[in-house]
Design a protein around this motif. Structure first.
Motif, PDB file in Angstrom:
ATOM      1  N   ARG A   1       0.838  -1.202   0.000  1.00 19.31           N
ATOM      2  CA  ARG A   1       0.000   0.000   0.000  1.00 19.31           C
ATOM      3  C   ARG A   1       0.876   1.257   0.000  1.00 19.31           C
ATOM      4  N   ILE A   2       1.968   1.225   0.752  1.00 20.21           N
ATOM      5  CA  ILE A   2       2.889   2.361   0.773  1.00 20.21           C
ATOM      6  C   ILE A   2       3.512   2.562  -0.607  1.00 20.21           C
ATOM      7  N   GLU A   3       3.913   1.486  -1.238  1.00 23.48           N
ATOM      8  CA  GLU A   3       4.489   1.570  -2.583  1.00 23.48           C
ATOM      9  C   GLU A   3       3.490   2.184  -3.564  1.00 23.48           C
ATOM     10  N   GLU A   4       2.221   1.797  -3.461  1.00 23.32           N
ATOM     11  CA  GLU A   4       1.191   2.344  -4.350  1.00 23.32           C
ATOM     12  C   GLU A   4       0.922   3.818  -4.027  1.00 23.32           C
ATOM     13  N   LEU A   5       0.908   4.170  -2.739  1.00 19.58           N
ATOM     14  CA  LEU A   5       0.726   5.567  -2.359  1.00 19.58           C
ATOM     15  C   LEU A   5       1.881   6.418  -2.905  1.00 19.58           C
ATOM     16  N   ALA A   6       3.089   5.899  -2.859  1.00 16.31           N
ATOM     17  CA  ALA A   6       4.244   6.610  -3.425  1.00 16.31           C
ATOM     18  C   ALA A   6       4.035   6.831  -4.925  1.00 16.31           C
ATOM     19  N   ARG A   7       3.528   5.815  -5.623  1.00 18.09           N
ATOM     20  CA  ARG A   7       3.247   5.958  -7.058  1.00 18.09           C
ATOM     21  C   ARG A   7       2.222   7.067  -7.296  1.00 18.09           C
ATOM     22  N   ILE A   8       1.152   7.058  -6.503  1.00 17.83           N
ATOM     23  CA  ILE A   8       0.099   8.070  -6.636  1.00 17.83           C
ATOM     24  C   ILE A   8       0.673   9.461  -6.405  1.00 17.83           C
ATOM     25  N   GLN A   9       1.430   9.629  -5.330  1.00 21.99           N
ATOM     26  CA  GLN A   9       1.975  10.944  -5.007  1.00 21.99           C
ATOM     27  C   GLN A   9       2.992  11.392  -6.057  1.00 21.99           C
ATOM     28  N   ASN A  10       3.778  10.468  -6.585  1.00 23.29           N
ATOM     29  CA  ASN A  10       4.729  10.828  -7.640  1.00 23.29           C
ATOM     30  C   ASN A  10       4.001  11.257  -8.915  1.00 23.29           C
ATOM     31  N   GLU A  11       2.894  10.614  -9.217  1.00 25.27           N
ATOM     32  CA  GLU A  11       2.080  11.024 -10.368  1.00 25.27           C
ATOM     33  C   GLU A  11       1.594  12.458 -10.199  1.00 25.27           C
ATOM     34  N   ASN A  12       1.435  12.878  -8.945  1.00 27.35           N
ATOM     35  CA  ASN A  12       0.947  14.223  -8.644  1.00 27.35           C
ATOM     36  C   ASN A  12       2.075  15.210  -8.348  1.00 27.35           C
TER      37      ASN A  12
ATOM     38  N   GLN B   1      -3.564   8.168   6.393  1.00 25.74           N
ATOM     39  CA  GLN B   1      -4.019   7.244   7.446  1.00 25.74           C
ATOM     40  C   GLN B   1      -5.110   6.325   6.914  1.00 25.74           C
ATOM     41  N   ASN B   2      -6.065   6.907   6.198  1.00 24.29           N
ATOM     42  CA  ASN B   2      -7.185   6.110   5.702  1.00 24.29           C
ATOM     43  C   ASN B   2      -6.801   5.192   4.549  1.00 24.29           C
ATOM     44  N   LEU B   3      -6.012   5.703   3.605  1.00 23.57           N
ATOM     45  CA  LEU B   3      -5.623   4.864   2.460  1.00 23.57           C
ATOM     46  C   LEU B   3      -4.710   3.716   2.888  1.00 23.57           C
ATOM     47  N   LEU B   4      -3.813   3.995   3.819  1.00 16.60           N
ATOM     48  CA  LEU B   4      -2.857   2.964   4.247  1.00 16.60           C
ATOM     49  C   LEU B   4      -3.421   2.062   5.333  1.00 16.60           C
ATOM     50  N   ASP B   5      -4.513   2.486   5.978  1.00 11.01           N
ATOM     51  CA  ASP B   5      -5.068   1.769   7.127  1.00 11.01           C
ATOM     52  C   ASP B   5      -3.940   1.491   8.122  1.00 11.01           C
TER      53      ASP B   5
ATOM     54  N   LYS C   1       5.833  24.130   7.227  1.00 10.22           N
ATOM     55  CA  LYS C   1       6.216  24.649   8.540  1.00 10.22           C
ATOM     56  C   LYS C   1       7.725  24.849   8.639  1.00 10.22           C
ATOM     57  N   GLY C   2       8.367  25.024   7.470  1.00 15.76           N
ATOM     58  CA  GLY C   2       9.788  25.332   7.449  1.00 15.76           C
ATOM     59  C   GLY C   2      10.717  24.144   7.274  1.00 15.76           C
ATOM     60  N   GLY C   3      10.173  22.942   7.130  1.00 13.00           N
ATOM     61  CA  GLY C   3      11.016  21.767   6.926  1.00 13.00           C
ATOM     62  C   GLY C   3      11.591  21.733   5.516  1.00 13.00           C
ATOM     63  N   SER C   4      12.562  20.860   5.311  1.00 14.65           N
ATOM     64  CA  SER C   4      13.155  20.736   3.977  1.00 14.65           C
ATOM     65  C   SER C   4      12.351  19.771   3.104  1.00 14.65           C
ATOM     66  N   LYS C   5      11.447  19.031   3.734  1.00 18.13           N
ATOM     67  CA  LYS C   5      10.559  18.095   3.037  1.00 18.13           C
ATOM     68  C   LYS C   5       9.463  17.683   4.014  1.00 18.13           C
ATOM     69  N   CYS C   6       8.466  16.974   3.522  1.00 19.08           N
ATOM     70  CA  CYS C   6       7.440  16.405   4.394  1.00 19.08           C
ATOM     71  C   CYS C   6       7.849  14.962   4.671  1.00 19.08           C
ATOM     72  N   ILE C   7       7.955  14.620   5.956  1.00 20.19           N
ATOM     73  CA  ILE C   7       8.335  13.266   6.330  1.00 20.19           C
ATOM     74  C   ILE C   7       7.220  12.674   7.182  1.00 20.19           C
ATOM     75  N   TYR C   8       6.858  11.439   6.850  1.00 24.50           N
ATOM     76  CA  TYR C   8       5.834  10.712   7.582  1.00 24.50           C
ATOM     77  C   TYR C   8       6.432   9.437   8.154  1.00 24.50           C
ATOM     78  N   ARG C   9       6.093   9.145   9.387  1.00 22.43           N
ATOM     79  CA  ARG C   9       6.439   7.865   9.981  1.00 22.43           C
ATOM     80  C   ARG C   9       5.174   7.022   9.970  1.00 22.43           C
ATOM     81  N   ILE C  10       5.298   5.840   9.388  1.00 16.66           N
ATOM     82  CA  ILE C  10       4.145   4.954   9.201  1.00 16.66           C
ATOM     83  C   ILE C  10       4.381   3.674   9.980  1.00 16.66           C
ATOM     84  N   ARG C  11       3.369   3.289  10.759  1.00 14.79           N
ATOM     85  CA  ARG C  11       3.428   2.028  11.514  1.00 14.79           C
ATOM     86  C   ARG C  11       2.159   1.242  11.276  1.00 14.79           C
ATOM     87  N   GLY C  12       2.338  -0.055  11.074  1.00 11.40           N
ATOM     88  CA  GLY C  12       1.185  -0.927  10.897  1.00 11.40           C
ATOM     89  C   GLY C  12       0.360  -0.984  12.181  1.00 11.40           C
TER      90      GLY C  12
END
Length: 195
Positions: free
Chosen positions: A114-125, A167-171, A182-193
């Motif tokens: 699901r994370i791999e697919e979300l990365a594909r979606i976000q890269n498409e955008n 959260q919803n797409l990855l469950d 908010k001034g970061g150099s990128k958006c970083i997410y920590r994901i846990r099952g």
């Protein structure tokens, strides 16, 4: 030239650019291959017909746009007229719409898929995503670009919408640890099952 002057022949372009017709044809071939040109054959009073080239609709995306300012202006007008609550509802609806759009692409049993697919979606955008596994059922998901950064600077609802969408797409449990808006150099997410 094609944007400002409309349909032109190879000869016209060659004269204006000060390059050979062969060089113009190479550029024309590349633009045509990329689907950025339309060609119209025009009959002459004498001699062979001439091809006139103009930009295809797809080429419009190559030119500067100011959609971001329009978006900011419209959202600011909504806040002035109806307050932040309306903007909150608009972003919540956007998040729901995006969730419906992408939910069918998330039909994987494994979180990693699901994370791999979300990365594909976000890269498409246009988000320029990288992700990696950092532990047992734990991942880092980084977006190096945000196509709506200017909106997100002013309207944090955009960032909240994205977090809830993930959260919803990855469950999964998703936490943002760094944010471009908010001034970061990128958006970083920590994901846990979820257990």
């Amino acid at each position: 030239m094609l944007k400002t002057q409309g349909p032109l022949s190879v000869h016209d372009m060659s004269k204006q650019l000060g390059i050979t017709e062969m060089a113009v044809r190479r550029h024309i071939n590349t633009l045509d291959r990329d689907g950025l040109l339309e060609t119209k054959l025009v009959r002459q009073a004498m001699g062979r017909p001439t091809s006139l080239y103009s930009l295809a609709a797809q080429a419009d995306d190559l030119f500067p746009k100011n959609y971001m300012q329009l978006t900011l202006d419209l959202l600011s007008e909504l806040v002035q007229d109806d307050g932040e609550d309306l903007v909150d509802r608009l972003f919540a609806r956007r998040q729901g719409t995006m969730e419906q759009r992408y939910q069918s692409r998330m039909d994987f049993s494994k979180l990693e898929e699901r994370i791999e697919e979300l990365a594909r979606i976000q890269n498409e955008n246009g988000y320029m995503v990288e992700w990696s596994q950092t532990g047992q059922d734990e991942y880092t998901f980084s977006e190096h670009n945000c196509p709506i950064t200017q909106v997100a600077y002013r309207f944090q609802q955009a960032c909240q919408c994205e977090l809830k969408l993930f959260q919803n797409l990855l469950d999964a449990d998703v936490e943002r640890t760094e944010c471009l808006a908010k001034g970061g150099s990128k958006c970083i997410y920590r994901i846990r099952g979820r257990k």
